[in-house]
Design a protein around this motif. Structure first.
Motif, PDB file in Angstrom:
ATOM      1  N   ARG A 463      17.525  20.942  36.269  1.00  0.00           N
ATOM      2  CA  ARG A 463      17.642  21.301  34.963  1.00  0.00           C
ATOM      3  C   ARG A 463      17.567  19.899  34.402  1.00  0.00           C
ATOM      4  O   ARG A 463      17.862  19.101  34.599  1.00  0.00           O
ATOM      5  CB  ARG A 463      19.118  21.636  34.615  1.00  0.00           C
ATOM      6  CG  ARG A 463      19.301  23.086  34.700  1.00  0.00           C
ATOM      7  CD  ARG A 463      20.833  23.351  35.097  1.00  0.00           C
ATOM      8  NE  ARG A 463      21.195  24.949  35.824  1.00  0.00           N
ATOM      9  CZ  ARG A 463      21.596  26.342  34.585  1.00  0.00           C
ATOM     10  NH1 ARG A 463      21.951  25.491  33.404  1.00  0.00           N
ATOM     11  NH2 ARG A 463      21.811  27.579  35.597  1.00  0.00           N
ATOM     12  N   SER A 464      17.836  19.483  33.088  1.00  0.00           N
ATOM     13  CA  SER A 464      17.058  18.573  32.443  1.00  0.00           C
ATOM     14  C   SER A 464      19.085  17.773  31.851  1.00  0.00           C
ATOM     15  O   SER A 464      19.637  19.344  31.707  1.00  0.00           O
ATOM     16  CB  SER A 464      16.517  18.664  31.030  1.00  0.00           C
ATOM     17  OG  SER A 464      16.406  19.394  30.294  1.00  0.00           O
ATOM     18  N   ILE A 465      18.897  17.122  31.499  1.00  0.00           N
ATOM     19  CA  ILE A 465      20.021  16.560  31.084  1.00  0.00           C
ATOM     20  C   ILE A 465      20.015  14.919  30.071  1.00  0.00           C
ATOM     21  O   ILE A 465      18.888  14.300  30.467  1.00  0.00           O
ATOM     22  CB  ILE A 465      20.928  15.582  32.096  1.00  0.00           C
ATOM     23  CG1 ILE A 465      22.581  15.104  31.942  1.00  0.00           C
ATOM     24  CG2 ILE A 465      20.110  14.988  32.928  1.00  0.00           C
ATOM     25  CD1 ILE A 465      23.389  15.396  32.645  1.00  0.00           C
ATOM     26  N   THR A 466      20.381  14.997  29.157  1.00  0.00           N
ATOM     27  CA  THR A 466      20.209  13.770  27.944  1.00  0.00           C
ATOM     28  C   THR A 466      20.513  12.188  28.673  1.00  0.00           C
ATOM     29  O   THR A 466      19.420  11.132  28.440  1.00  0.00           O
ATOM     30  CB  THR A 466      20.785  13.854  26.994  1.00  0.00           C
ATOM     31  OG1 THR A 466      19.998  15.219  27.222  1.00  0.00           O
ATOM     32  CG2 THR A 466      20.221  12.214  26.141  1.00  0.00           C
ATOM     33  N   LYS A 467      21.571  12.679  29.372  1.00  0.00           N
ATOM     34  CA  LYS A 467      22.316  10.676  29.714  1.00  0.00           C
ATOM     35  C   LYS A 467      22.109  11.071  31.036  1.00  0.00           C
ATOM     36  O   LYS A 467      23.333  12.174  31.629  1.00  0.00           O
ATOM     37  CB  LYS A 467      23.676   9.941  28.916  1.00  0.00           C
ATOM     38  CG  LYS A 467      23.224  10.080  27.557  1.00  0.00           C
ATOM     39  CD  LYS A 467      24.876  10.020  27.321  1.00  0.00           C
ATOM     40  CE  LYS A 467      24.654   9.857  25.386  1.00  0.00           C
ATOM     41  NZ  LYS A 467      26.254   9.760  24.548  1.00  0.00           N
ATOM     42  N   HIS A 468      21.568  10.255  31.843  1.00  0.00           N
ATOM     43  CA  HIS A 468      21.566  10.024  33.373  1.00  0.00           C
ATOM     44  C   HIS A 468      23.127   9.758  34.179  1.00  0.00           C
ATOM     45  O   HIS A 468      23.737  10.556  34.735  1.00  0.00           O
ATOM     46  CB  HIS A 468      20.889   9.394  34.074  1.00  0.00           C
ATOM     47  CG  HIS A 468      19.627   9.681  33.903  1.00  0.00           C
ATOM     48  ND1 HIS A 468      18.754  10.644  34.136  1.00  0.00           N
ATOM     49  CD2 HIS A 468      18.311   8.934  32.951  1.00  0.00           C
ATOM     50  CE1 HIS A 468      17.443  11.184  34.169  1.00  0.00           C
ATOM     51  NE2 HIS A 468      17.138   9.823  33.649  1.00  0.00           N
ATOM     52  N   THR A 469      24.354   9.388  32.887  1.00  0.00           N
ATOM     53  CA  THR A 469      25.293   8.621  34.035  1.00  0.00           C
ATOM     54  C   THR A 469      26.274   9.983  33.654  1.00  0.00           C
ATOM     55  O   THR A 469      27.099  10.041  34.199  1.00  0.00           O
ATOM     56  CB  THR A 469      25.255   7.364  32.746  1.00  0.00           C
ATOM     57  OG1 THR A 469      25.720   7.946  30.978  1.00  0.00           O
ATOM     58  CG2 THR A 469      24.647   5.970  33.088  1.00  0.00           C
ATOM     59  N   ASP A 470      25.661  10.919  33.240  1.00  0.00           N
ATOM     60  CA  ASP A 470      26.283  12.680  32.595  1.00  0.00           C
ATOM     61  C   ASP A 470      26.211  13.070  34.145  1.00  0.00           C
ATOM     62  O   ASP A 470      27.150  14.229  34.437  1.00  0.00           O
ATOM     63  CB  ASP A 470      26.471  13.370  31.360  1.00  0.00           C
ATOM     64  CG  ASP A 470      26.822  13.104  30.421  1.00  0.00           C
ATOM     65  OD1 ASP A 470      27.521  11.524  30.662  1.00  0.00           O
ATOM     66  OD2 ASP A 470      26.282  13.211  29.430  1.00  0.00           O
ATOM     67  N   ARG A 471      25.895  13.380  34.970  1.00  0.00           N
ATOM     68  CA  ARG A 471      25.041  13.751  35.826  1.00  0.00           C
ATOM     69  C   ARG A 471      26.327  13.948  36.722  1.00  0.00           C
ATOM     70  O   ARG A 471      26.257  15.253  37.302  1.00  0.00           O
ATOM     71  CB  ARG A 471      24.643  12.831  36.902  1.00  0.00           C
ATOM     72  CG  ARG A 471      22.778  13.096  36.649  1.00  0.00           C
ATOM     73  CD  ARG A 471      21.714  12.623  37.583  1.00  0.00           C
ATOM     74  NE  ARG A 471      21.411  12.922  37.946  1.00  0.00           N
ATOM     75  CZ  ARG A 471      20.764  13.732  38.134  1.00  0.00           C
ATOM     76  NH1 ARG A 471      20.056  13.939  37.944  1.00  0.00           N
ATOM     77  NH2 ARG A 471      19.892  14.157  40.321  1.00  0.00           N
ATOM     78  N   LEU A 472      27.110  13.443  36.881  1.00  0.00           N
ATOM     79  CA  LEU A 472      28.670  13.478  37.828  1.00  0.00           C
ATOM     80  C   LEU A 472      29.599  14.342  36.578  1.00  0.00           C
ATOM     81  O   LEU A 472      30.427  15.232  37.221  1.00  0.00           O
ATOM     82  CB  LEU A 472      28.626  12.726  38.962  1.00  0.00           C
ATOM     83  CG  LEU A 472      28.486  11.724  39.510  1.00  0.00           C
ATOM     84  CD1 LEU A 472      28.740  10.599  40.467  1.00  0.00           C
ATOM     85  CD2 LEU A 472      27.973  13.110  40.529  1.00  0.00           C
ATOM     86  N   PRO A 473      29.513  13.592  35.986  1.00  0.00           N
ATOM     87  CA  PRO A 473      30.614  14.423  34.500  1.00  0.00           C
ATOM     88  C   PRO A 473      30.377  15.876  34.175  1.00  0.00           C
ATOM     89  O   PRO A 473      31.341  16.652  34.082  1.00  0.00           O
ATOM     90  CB  PRO A 473      30.565  13.248  33.549  1.00  0.00           C
ATOM     91  CG  PRO A 473      30.471  11.949  33.812  1.00  0.00           C
ATOM     92  CD  PRO A 473      28.898  12.562  34.405  1.00  0.00           C
ATOM     93  N   ALA A 474      29.034  16.039  34.496  1.00  0.00           N
ATOM     94  CA  ALA A 474      28.441  17.766  34.256  1.00  0.00           C
ATOM     95  C   ALA A 474      28.608  18.329  35.083  1.00  0.00           C
ATOM     96  O   ALA A 474      28.892  19.848  34.808  1.00  0.00           O
ATOM     97  CB  ALA A 474      26.852  17.691  34.215  1.00  0.00           C
TER      98      ALA A 474
END
Length: 751
Positions: A463-474
């Motif tokens: 899936r797509s995510i805007t901020k890579h630093t959100d990969r674990l928070p998401a």
């Protein structure tokens, strides 16, 4: 308006069959004459919409037949049936087989919409040869169509049949279904589907009846005279460039004073409208209830995301909207539907095994919707206890006990709701290293240790995510949910009790998209979160994709021992962003001597006979490793394209650590398959970082006949350890596949 039909389809007495099935649920053959062969149906499909729809259903069914044959190794993949990949109408065994079978069946069940018992009537049309061989892959194909009423009020006998989904999602009939689902869940499922009593988000939007504004309120002081603080949470795609309206420190007073609904993007207005229609008064929308320019507030609220969605009275899933401006209550059209006389319609269903109502519940009814392409929205799908989901063609319901669709399908949840299914394999005894039942037929269930989590990660990373630093928070909410339900120690997207399975990730498939380095630090190199792009965990699908026939013969053997780990949090969230992390293991570590491109042909297997070992689809290099007695070769790949050239020029900094082995037992002996990571020394330190993986059998250089087109490497075969003069069968097979390399283990620290 009726769709154009051929004379034989027009003569089918569907209303009469439905009437008969109301009092008799046994399958009812249609007495009207119909086409005798698939070839006849193909000819008629040029002008008849029903014949064309049935032909489409047969083609979809054929795809399942082929997939099943591949999984069950029903033919030699090097010599497949000549017509295997042909369209069904071009395969003689189907095209010319006489006797197409038509029948109608009815199933009565509670649909969950508050209207009581209803009947689903299906038209089944089968085709295929009467006599076939197990290797010809000509199992019957079946097209199944649901019979539905065009008019909601019209009843055909007691109990009626399902209705065609209304084009307007705000039609009273559609709203009645949604209210019925919610009402029935509240009254029958009780606390199972209810959130924690008294828990509220930090902020909520108050929806006031008759008011054209909504108001941002603090959760501790909701002005509710009735004391009813049940809230709806919205799951949505912001869209390119973000949502057009947010709450910031500057706009916070304005949000408290009131937001005119005319100023809201359409998705938010649709959510407000549904909240009104469902007689609820509070709504949670992330962009309005979290202060977007306050890093501390964002971090704190991200850590509470699991509670927000888990404790919502209802979650609205705007699945069909790719942006907030689009809205999700748009007019809908029923796909693959033929209108008949008498107010009836026939809608084509997916083939058996690919329906979301199948018993295992593996199919996702929203897989093709825009929301399923967004990383943040995955946990918003899994966490809710109750959810109302709007797809392109109809509305769906999911709670801890029931899944239902607006067209009438319903199924009881297997293993609870979505979070329950995710937790089902958390820390279970059966693993890729030890299984009591190694029946090949059970491999497709993938119920080994942490399989559900890592399958979810495969979906998530695609899936797509805007901020890579959100990969674990998401994913923080899901990790929290798993810990609360089943426990477990979490390591940057992996689990300690499923560590080796989780460390052995790689690119999901050959070709694009490639894995990429994240522009800033996200996770330690050993975590899948350290790269951007879809990944897979190959140990879980070894027996389903590479050696299904071999599932009863061997388990993986661990070569590594966990020593310890440390992760450094960036925020208050224990499962969120990181600023560092290391992992210490004790495992075999070998120096890299050379790297070459992988040969195109599979390595030859000379000294032993039987099935050749499966080959990784994504490995593209050969790695030479130094051992005490010489060297060995193994296939693998670098994680990031472009790394190969730089690493090949600096092989002295590279090593391979082996994590698992799988002895591939053949008639005269066995071959050695190994999995591990390619590591690069971090500067002058004794620590390493991951740069790739190895996945393949132990190989050796060989002088082969170039005329035969063979490669330059062959598989190393290990003979059975027969004892000279000992004919006892037990002694012969004792220690059959013991580790032939006998490598020592050392401490390895990866960061």
């Amino acid at each position: 308006m009726e769709d154009p039909l051929c004379n034989l389809c027009a003569a089918l007495d569907i209303p009469g069959v439905v009437q008969r099935l109301v009092s008799d649920s046994d399958p009812a053959p249609l007495d009207s004459p119909w086409h005798n062969t698939l070839a006849d149906v193909k000819t008629s499909s040029a002008s008849c919409t029903l014949c064309a729809l049935i032909l489409k259903g047969w083609q979809a069914s054929r795809a399942v037949v082929v997939q099943t044959a591949v999984q069950n190794a029903m033919f030699d993949p090097q010599d497949p049936p000549t017509e295997l990949d042909e369209p069904v109408e071009k395969i003689a065994g189907y095209r010319d087989a006489p006797g197409v079978a038509l029948e109608a069946v009815r199933r009565v069940r509670e649909v969950g919409d508050g209207r009581g018992a209803r009947g689903s009537v299906f038209l089944r049309v089968g085709c295929g040869p009467k006599v076939r061989s197990s290797w010809d892959v000509l199992d019957p194909v079946v097209a199944e169509l649901r019979v539905a009423r065009e008019l909601w009020e019209e009843e055909i006998g007691p109990g009626g049949v399902d209705a065609v989904v209304k084009g307007d999602p705000l039609a009273e009939e559609s709203l009645d279904v949604a209210r019925g689902w919610l009402r029935k869940c509240q009254s029958r499922h009780g606390a199972v589907c209810g959130g924690a009593e008294g828990w509220l988000p930090t902020r909520l939007l108050q929806v006031v009846p008759g008011d054209d504004s909504i108001y941002l309120r603090h959760g501790d002081s909701l002005p509710s005279p009735s004391g009813d603080a049940r809230y709806v949470a919205l799951s949505h795609c912001w869209g390119q460039g973000g949502t057009p309206i947010t709450t910031t420190h500057l706009t916070l007073p304005l949000r408290t004073a009131g937001i005119n609904t005319d100023l809201l993007p359409q998705t938010f207005r649709d959510a407000v409208t549904l909240t009104h229609h469902l007689n609820l008064r509070y709504l949670w929308i992330d962009s309005l209830c979290i202060i977007q320019d306050d890093a501390a507030d964002w971090a704190a609220e991200a850590a509470r995301m699991a509670d927000v969605y888990r404790n919502a009275h209802l979650v609205l899933d705007a699945a069909n909207a790719d942006a907030d401006a689009a809205g999700f209550l748009r007019p809908r059209a029923a796909p693959d539907t033929v209108r008949l006389r008498g107010g009836l319609a026939l809608s084509l269903l997916p083939p058996q095994g690919r329906r979301w109502t199948d018993p295992e519940g593996r199919q996702d009814n929203l897989a093709g919707e825009p929301i399923s392409a967004r990383a943040w929205c995955l946990q918003e799908r899994v966490l809710p206890r109750r959810a109302l989901l709007y797809g392109e063609h109809q509305m769906f319901w999911e709670c801890e006990c029931v899944r239902a669709s607006e067209d009438g399908d319903v199924v009881c949840q297997v293993g609870g709701g979505a979070l329950g299914r995710l937790c089902k394999t958390a820390g279970v005894a059966d693993s890729v290293f030890s299984r009591v039942d190694r029946n090949p037929g059970n491999e497709m269930k993938q119920e080994t240790n942490w399989a559900a989590w890592y399958r979810m990660v495969e979906d998530y990373t695609a899936r797509s995510i805007t901020k890579h630093t959100d990969r674990l928070p998401a994913l923080s909410g899901l990790a929290q949910g798993v810990v609360r339900e089943r426990g477990g120690e979490y390591l940057a997207g992996l689990w300690k009790s499923g560590l080796l399975e989780g460390l052995l990730w790689c690119k999901a498939r050959p070709g694009p998209p490639a894995l990429a380095a994240t522009p800033e630090y996200v996770a330690p190199s050993w975590s899948w979160a350290s790269v951007a792009g879809p990944v897979q965990f190959p140990m879980y699908d070894w027996y389903t994709r590479r050696a299904h026939w071999k599932a009863k013969m061997a388990d993986f053997e661990s070569l590594a021992e966990y020593l310890g780990h440390e992760t450094v949090k960036r925020d208050v969230d224990d499962f969120g962003r990181l600023q560092g992390g290391v992992l210490a293991l004790k495992a075999p570590l070998l120096s890299v001597q050379d790297i070459r491109p992988r040969q195109a042909r599979a390595p030859a297997l000379y000294s032993l006979f039987g099935h050749e070992p499966g080959r990784s689809e994504v490995a593209d290099i050969m790695v030479q490793l130094k051992t005490g007695s010489g060297s060995l070769w193994i296939e693998g790949a670098f994680d990031i394209p472009g790394t190969s050239a730089a690493a090949a020029a600096d092989v002295v900094s590279l090593s391979v650590v082996f994590f698992t082995r799988l002895p591939h037992v053949l008639e005269e002996g066995f071959v050695e398959h190994r999995f591990g990571l390619i590591l690069q020394r971090s500067g002058n330190s004794s620590r390493y970082r991951r740069v790739g993986f190895v996945d393949g059998v132990v190989l050796k250089k060989s002088m082969l006949d170039a005329v035969r087109g063979r490669g330059m490497f062959s598989v190393v075969g290990y003979p059975r350890p027969y004892k000279e003069g000992d004919l006892d069968e037990v002694a012969r097979n004792n220690d059959l596949a013991s580790d032939p390399l006998m490598l020592g283990r050392v401490e390895v620290v990866v960061e």
